[in-house]
Motif scaffolding. Structure first.
Motif, PDB file in Angstrom:
ATOM      1  N   LEU A   1      -1.279  -1.201  11.510  1.00  0.00           N
ATOM      2  CA  LEU A   1      -2.230  -2.066  10.795  1.00  0.00           C
ATOM      3  C   LEU A   1      -2.745  -1.392   9.523  1.00  0.00           C
ATOM      4  O   LEU A   1      -2.871  -2.025   8.464  1.00  0.00           O
ATOM      5  N   GLU A   2      -3.045  -0.095   9.585  1.00  0.00           N
ATOM      6  CA  GLU A   2      -3.556   0.605   8.398  1.00  0.00           C
ATOM      7  C   GLU A   2      -2.492   0.674   7.304  1.00  0.00           C
ATOM      8  O   GLU A   2      -2.783   0.441   6.092  1.00  0.00           O
ATOM      9  N   GLU A   3      -1.226   0.971   7.683  1.00  0.00           N
ATOM     10  CA  GLU A   3      -0.162   1.047   6.688  1.00  0.00           C
ATOM     11  C   GLU A   3       0.106  -0.322   6.075  1.00  0.00           C
ATOM     12  O   GLU A   3       0.375  -0.455   4.865  1.00  0.00           O
ATOM     13  N   GLU A   4       0.030  -1.356   6.919  1.00  0.00           N
ATOM     14  CA  GLU A   4       0.271  -2.699   6.404  1.00  0.00           C
ATOM     15  C   GLU A   4      -0.821  -3.093   5.400  1.00  0.00           C
ATOM     16  O   GLU A   4      -0.546  -3.672   4.334  1.00  0.00           O
ATOM     17  N   ASN A   5      -2.072  -2.760   5.677  1.00  0.00           N
ATOM     18  CA  ASN A   5      -3.165  -3.066   4.733  1.00  0.00           C
ATOM     19  C   ASN A   5      -2.979  -2.303   3.419  1.00  0.00           C
ATOM     20  O   ASN A   5      -3.225  -2.845   2.317  1.00  0.00           O
ATOM     21  N   ALA A   6      -2.568  -1.063   3.523  1.00  0.00           N
ATOM     22  CA  ALA A   6      -2.363  -0.271   2.293  1.00  0.00           C
ATOM     23  C   ALA A   6      -1.253  -0.869   1.445  1.00  0.00           C
ATOM     24  O   ALA A   6      -1.359  -0.966   0.207  1.00  0.00           O
ATOM     25  N   ARG A   7      -0.168  -1.285   2.110  1.00  0.00           N
ATOM     26  CA  ARG A   7       0.922  -1.902   1.364  1.00  0.00           C
ATOM     27  C   ARG A   7       0.465  -3.192   0.704  1.00  0.00           C
ATOM     28  O   ARG A   7       0.818  -3.480  -0.444  1.00  0.00           O
ATOM     29  N   LEU A   8      -0.298  -4.007   1.412  1.00  0.00           N
ATOM     30  CA  LEU A   8      -0.786  -5.262   0.833  1.00  0.00           C
ATOM     31  C   LEU A   8      -1.685  -4.993  -0.375  1.00  0.00           C
ATOM     32  O   LEU A   8      -1.629  -5.709  -1.389  1.00  0.00           O
ATOM     33  N   ARG A   9      -2.555  -3.971  -0.247  1.00  0.00           N
ATOM     34  CA  ARG A   9      -3.418  -3.662  -1.401  1.00  0.00           C
ATOM     35  C   ARG A   9      -2.589  -3.225  -2.603  1.00  0.00           C
ATOM     36  O   ARG A   9      -2.873  -3.588  -3.761  1.00  0.00           O
ATOM     37  N   ALA A  10      -1.493  -2.456  -2.352  1.00  0.00           N
ATOM     38  CA  ALA A  10      -0.633  -2.013  -3.464  1.00  0.00           C
ATOM     39  C   ALA A  10       0.066  -3.196  -4.092  1.00  0.00           C
ATOM     40  O   ALA A  10       0.197  -3.299  -5.327  1.00  0.00           O
ATOM     41  N   ILE A  11       0.513  -4.130  -3.268  1.00  0.00           N
ATOM     42  CA  ILE A  11       1.197  -5.310  -3.784  1.00  0.00           C
ATOM     43  C   ILE A  11       0.234  -6.147  -4.606  1.00  0.00           C
ATOM     44  O   ILE A  11       0.563  -6.649  -5.695  1.00  0.00           O
ATOM     45  N   VAL A  12      -0.978  -6.314  -4.113  1.00  0.00           N
ATOM     46  CA  VAL A  12      -1.977  -7.113  -4.852  1.00  0.00           C
ATOM     47  C   VAL A  12      -2.269  -6.461  -6.208  1.00  0.00           C
ATOM     48  O   VAL A  12      -2.378  -7.136  -7.246  1.00  0.00           O
ATOM     49  N   ALA A  13      -2.423  -5.125  -6.174  1.00  0.00           N
ATOM     50  CA  ALA A  13      -2.719  -4.425  -7.440  1.00  0.00           C
ATOM     51  C   ALA A  13      -1.573  -4.596  -8.428  1.00  0.00           C
ATOM     52  O   ALA A  13      -1.785  -4.830  -9.632  1.00  0.00           O
ATOM     53  N   ALA A  14      -0.320  -4.503  -7.930  1.00  0.00           N
ATOM     54  CA  ALA A  14       0.833  -4.644  -8.817  1.00  0.00           C
ATOM     55  C   ALA A  14       0.910  -6.043  -9.382  1.00  0.00           C
ATOM     56  O   ALA A  14       1.213  -6.249 -10.570  1.00  0.00           O
ATOM     57  N   LEU A  15       0.607  -7.005  -8.562  1.00  0.00           N
ATOM     58  CA  LEU A  15       0.652  -8.379  -9.027  1.00  0.00           C
ATOM     59  C   LEU A  15      -0.445  -8.644 -10.051  1.00  0.00           C
ATOM     60  O   LEU A  15      -0.227  -9.347 -11.044  1.00  0.00           O
ATOM     61  N   MET A  16      -1.606  -8.097  -9.866  1.00  0.00           N
ATOM     62  CA  MET A  16      -2.697  -8.300 -10.818  1.00  0.00           C
ATOM     63  C   MET A  16      -2.356  -7.643 -12.150  1.00  0.00           C
ATOM     64  O   MET A  16      -2.602  -8.204 -13.230  1.00  0.00           O
ATOM     65  N   ASP A  17      -1.757  -6.454 -12.000  1.00  0.00           N
ATOM     66  CA  ASP A  17      -1.384  -5.766 -13.246  1.00  0.00           C
ATOM     67  C   ASP A  17      -0.322  -6.532 -13.991  1.00  0.00           C
ATOM     68  O   ASP A  17      -0.356  -6.698 -15.215  1.00  0.00           O
TER      69      ASP A  17
END
Length: 761
Positions: free
Chosen positions: A12-28
């Motif tokens: 669960l922790e790794e999945e949340n970290a990956r989602l946050r990275a994806i969101v950041a990349a998409l925002m950028d």
């Protein structure tokens, strides 16, 4: 594909970290696309939609995490509760005063408490998880604390212990050193496992032993020892259905708890325990036993068959006692039934040989029966041929005895009469035996008074007894019995004759003893007695214990007695003491006295000259017999007329002009004619004339015909005293016809005088 990419193999922790990275990349990327004039505006809307999906997925993952946390919390709680329950179970088992152990369905030890095998220290140290039941029993058998009877080895004890383990429910005692006792109970569980309970019953056993020592006297101990050595399980209950006694075999059959096998235990408690443990089979016999126990005091015995789950077959019998108590016994029929089954199996292999042997035996039996029937017919035929001249000789001797003779002639005549009497007895015995052999003997039971028969026997045998210097005593009774008068008198005549013949000095007694609904007619003598090993031989034909005696007869009397008693269903018994005497007894059913016929004239009212001027028609084809009969009747004072056929008789009566007072007709006449036809023809013309048919034929059919026609049958050689008494009754009957009217005729009724005269002998 996107969902698999996001969640595959991640915590669960790794999945949340990956989602946050994806969101950041998409925002950028979205920001750069907005600033760059070269990017189309459509990409922005795509990014916005993707962000919405990511947020929804994030919320789902958060909810899943919450549910997982709740499930983990509940699982932890269940594990804690299971631990607490196991600890509570362990505490409960430890709190038990009994030893307890549990074996699973594969007979492996799974749980036990500290009291289990505590009295067997060397066994306790070797117990562990997964121990098999067989090894557990072996370890116990090797324990130094275990004591066994001398006749029981430890290997035998192991075999018995494993055999009892197959049963669903079992209780037994284990003796230990220093007079210690354990009661071991095994209970099969629904899971297939076994619960074993060990209870220290040392105090109970010792107390019971002391109580038994105090209360039981020597006789009671003998009874208990007897019960303990019989092969049946026994329970004795008092009048209140409480246990009063039992034996060792009962414990072996049912293995009841020790506390139930105590004086005063109610029957219902024992029955409930046996039913619960299925010791009485699967069929519900509770109601049957309970109804019987609660039944009336004099209830009939009860027998039930029980088939246990293990295949054992038991027979339970219940018997009431006079004090309303009862006894229940149980017999193990398992070995017997198995033996019977084995015998049936073996018999199947022997059927061919048995059938062959049976055919041989049947052939031999048929041959023996043919030979026996031929012998019997020969004896009957030979006797018949001898009876005709013997009858004539007897009639001539009667006439000769009536003549005046010198003393020497009288003695000679007396010896001739005695010799003919012996021949007559022998022929009569041979005829009786032949009738029994060919099945021609027929009994005709009726109600009769014993007093006249006993009085006539006294008159008949008193001169014989006095001639031998013996005292003959006959105790007369007023009782009535149901029997055939002819065969019963023949039985008593033979018994009295034997008693007088074999008694040298002393007395012979004939008496009657009441026995409930029966009477026992006994003949006592003070003769030499009969050895016990010869008592069965005396009833065989032509058997004499003392052949050297000149007056010992032919050995047929007791054979006739035995067969006549069997024909009448009168039990025959014999008691004898060598040197002191013998008692023969015949048991006869008692009967009520019939109503008195007041219209019947008394039997002995006939005067001595009653035969004077009595007209007697004699129908006989044998000239010698006819002449002898005519002479005898004339000597008696009668007026006889003779004929050989019906036509001659009719001519004689036509010439006289009066009918005869009585007809004496021989059965076998010339040209195939019979005396029955002559009597029927004369009665058709002159009315119901009293008639006597004289014959040497003993066939049942002829006897039946004479009864049906109201004719009295007399067999050759004639009993002359009886014939004279018969003829003396004719004038009484003729002078009092109202006697016949007062007693209506029925089948077999020979009229008043014939009926009473027949009973006279």
């Amino acid at each position: 594909m996107l969902e698999d990419f996001l969640t595959d193999g991640l915590s669960l922790e790794e999945e949340n970290a990956r989602l946050r990275a994806i969101v950041a990349a998409l925002m950028d990327r979205s920001e750069r696309a907005t600033q760059s004039p070269n990017r189309p505006i459509g990409q922005l809307s795509h990014v916005v939609a993707l962000e919405s999906q990511i947020r929804s997925r994030t919320r789902d993952l958060a909810e899943t995490l919450d549910r997982l946390r709740i499930a983990n919390a509940r699982l932890s709680q269940a594990e804690r509760e299971a631990v607490r329950a196991r600890n509570a179970l362990t505490d409960a088992l430890e709190a038990m005063s009994e030893g307890f152990a549990m074996f699973d369905g594969q007979d492996r030890l799974t749980m036990w408490n500290s009291r289990f095998c505590a009295d067997l220290p060397d066994v306790r140290r070797r117990i562990g998880p997964g121990l098999s039941f067989r090894d557990y029993v072996r370890i116990v058998s090797e324990s130094r604390a275990l004591t066994l009877p001398e006749q029981l080895t430890r290997q035998d004890w192991v075999a018995q212990r494993l055999e009892s383990h197959r049963r669903r429910d079992v209780n037994f005692m284990v003796p230990l050193v220093e007079d210690q006792w354990l009661q071991v109970s095994e209970q099969r569980m629904s899971s297939g496992g076994t619960a074993v309970t060990q209870t220290d019953v040392t105090n109970m056993v010792r107390n019971a032993r002391e109580e038994r020592t105090k209360l039981l006297d020597e006789q009671a101990q003998m009874v208990r020892a007897t019960l303990d050595h019989i092969d049946q399980g026994v329970m004795i209950f008092d009048a209140k259905a409480r246990l009063a006694g039992w034996n060792r075999r009962l414990r072996e059959l049912f293995s009841p708890p020790v506390d139930l096998l105590a004086t005063g235990t109610p029957f219902a408690a024992l029955l409930n325990n046996l039913m619960r443990r299925r010791q009485l089979g699967r069929s519900n016999i509770r109601a049957t036993l309970t109804d019987w126990v609660n039944g009336p005091p004099y209830r009939p015995p009860l027998t039930l068959e029980i088939v246990q789950d293990e295949g054992a077959v038991l027979e339970l019998s219940a018997q009431a006692m006079p004090d309303r108590g009862f006894v229940i016994s149980v017999n193990d029929l398992t070995k017997e039934r198995r033996a019977i089954a084995e015998m049936h199996r073996l018999n199947e292999t022997l059927e061919a040989r048995v059938r062959a042997r049976t055919v041989e035996l049947e052939s031999a039996r048929d041959e023996a029966e043919r030979a026996n029937a031929s012998k019997s017919r020969f004896v009957a035929s030979a006797s018949h041929d001898l009876l005709q001249p013997l009858n004539a000789a007897k009639l001539f001797l009667a006439s000769l005895s009536a003549m005046e003779q010198t003393p020497a002639q009288a003695r000679l005549t007396e010896r001739i009469v005695s010799a003919f009497g012996s021949v007559e007895q022998i022929l009569g015995a041979l005829l009786d035996i032949s009738k029994f052999d060919i099945g021609a003997a027929r009994a005709k039971p009726e109600t009769l008074a014993l007093a006249p028969m006993l009085e006539r026997l006294r008159e008949e045998f008193l001169p014989v007894a006095r001639a031998r210097g013996l005292d003959l005593r006959v105790h007369v009774t007023s009782a009535h019995v149901t029997s055939d008068p002819i065969y019963l008198k023949r039985i008593l005549q033979n018994l009295l004759s034997n008693a007088i013949r074999y008694t040298e000095q002393g007395r012979v007694v004939l008496g009657v003893r009441p026995r409930g609904q029966s009477l026992r007619i006994e003949v006592w003598d003070t003769g030499p007695g009969i050895p016990e090993d010869r008592q069965a031989d005396i009833f065989e034909e032509f058997t004499r214990l003392d052949p050297a005696r000149g007056d010992s007869g032919m050995g047929l009397g007791l054979a006739i007695v035995e067969q006549a008693c069997a024909l009448l269903h009168h039990p025959l018994a014999l008691r004898s003491v060598v040197g002191r005497g013998t008692v023969f007894s015949v048991t006869v059913p008692r009967a009520s006295a019939p109503a008195t016929d007041t219209a019947a004239p008394p039997l002995h009212d006939a005067p001595r000259g009653a035969l004077e001027d009595l007209l007697v028609l004699v129908v006989e084809n044998d000239a010698e017999v006819r002449n002898a009969m005519m002479g005898l009747l004339e000597d008696w004072g009668a007026s006889p007329i003779e004929a050989t056929t019906l036509q001659e008789a009719e001519a004689q009566l036509a010439e006289l002009g009066v009918p005869p007072d009585v007809i004496l007709a021989d059965y076998q006449l010339d040209a195939g004619a019979t005396g029955l036809e002559v009597v029927a023809g004369l009665r058709a013309q002159h009315g119901p004339i009293p008639a006597v048919l004289i014959t040497a034929n003993h066939s049942p059919d002829l006897i039946q015909q004479t009864e049906d026609n109201g004719i009295l049958l007399m067999t050759k050689p004639l009993a002359l005293r009886r014939l004279r008494r018969l003829l003396q009754q004719v004038p009484l009957y003729s002078s009092k016809p109202e006697a016949a009217e007062a007693s209506p005729a029925s089948r077999g009724d020979h009229s008043y005088w014939l009926r009473h005269a027949q009973h006279e002998d």
